[in-house]
Design an enzyme around this catalytic site. Structure first.
Site, PDB file in Angstrom:
ATOM      1  CB  THR A 122     -20.478 -33.693  19.852  1.00 27.21           C
ATOM      2  OG1 THR A 122     -19.471 -32.726  19.559  1.00 27.21           O
ATOM      3  CG2 THR A 122     -20.562 -34.694  18.715  1.00 27.21           C
ATOM      4  CB  CYS A 123     -23.972 -35.687  23.450  1.00 27.38           C
ATOM      5  SG  CYS A 123     -22.364 -36.371  23.870  1.00 27.38           S
ATOM      6  CB  SER A 124     -27.104 -31.697  23.084  1.00 24.90           C
ATOM      7  OG  SER A 124     -27.071 -32.207  24.394  1.00 24.90           O
TER       8      SER A 124
END
Length: 159
Positions: free
Chosen positions: A48-50
């Site tokens: 989700t972060c990337s």
């Protein structure tokens, strides 16, 4: 207690990777006298972060600058080497400031720390606008796997 709108950011030291190696930068050096968009992620290279969270800030860099933002920074409970690798991998090196909070000192002071099982102590997913060291907008996700409330689009609306 979680930091709130109107609160001053706590004093902290971050590790940042430069061409000369890892250096310390204080919260005052980063936030004092400036308008900074800060977002926090549970971990570099996580899906989700990337794929969702960071790209929104990178893609909207010019929109943030047009609204008077001096800098966009991301903080994670990772070491500066991982943060530097993530910056290179995402194409965000020299565009977004990658702040390593390896021991979660800053994250704990914000009250935004979370225990994520096998990942250990991490940061909740959040975004904020910081003006001269004071939080003027704050968005915290209910779940670490979502990036809706703390995404770039939401923060652009708050500027």
């Amino acid at each position: 207690m979680t930091i709130a709108v109107g609160s001053a950011l706590p004093e902290a030291k971050f590790r940042i990777m430069t061409d000369e190696g890892a250096v310390d930068r204080t919260s005052d050096e980063i936030f004092k006298g400036r308008k900074v968009v800060l977002f926090g992620v549970p971990g570099a290279f996580t899906p989700t972060c990337s794929m969702n969270h960071l790209p929104g800030f990178l893609d909207n860099l010019d929109h943030f600058k047009a609204k008077g933002v001096d800098e966009i920074a991301v903080v994670a409970v990772n070491d500066p080497f991982v943060m530097a690798a993530w910056a290179r991998h995402t194409g965000a090196k020299d565009k977004i400031l990658f702040l390593a909070d390896g021991n979660a000192d800053f994250t704990k002071k914000l009250g935004l720390d979370i225990e994520l099982g096998v990942m250990g102590l991490r940061s909740k997913r959040f975004s904020m606008i910081v003006e001269d060291g004071v939080v003027t907008a704050l968005n915290v996700e209910d779940s670490p796997g979502t990036a809706e409330a703390s995404g770039a689009a939401r923060l652009l609306q708050q500027l």
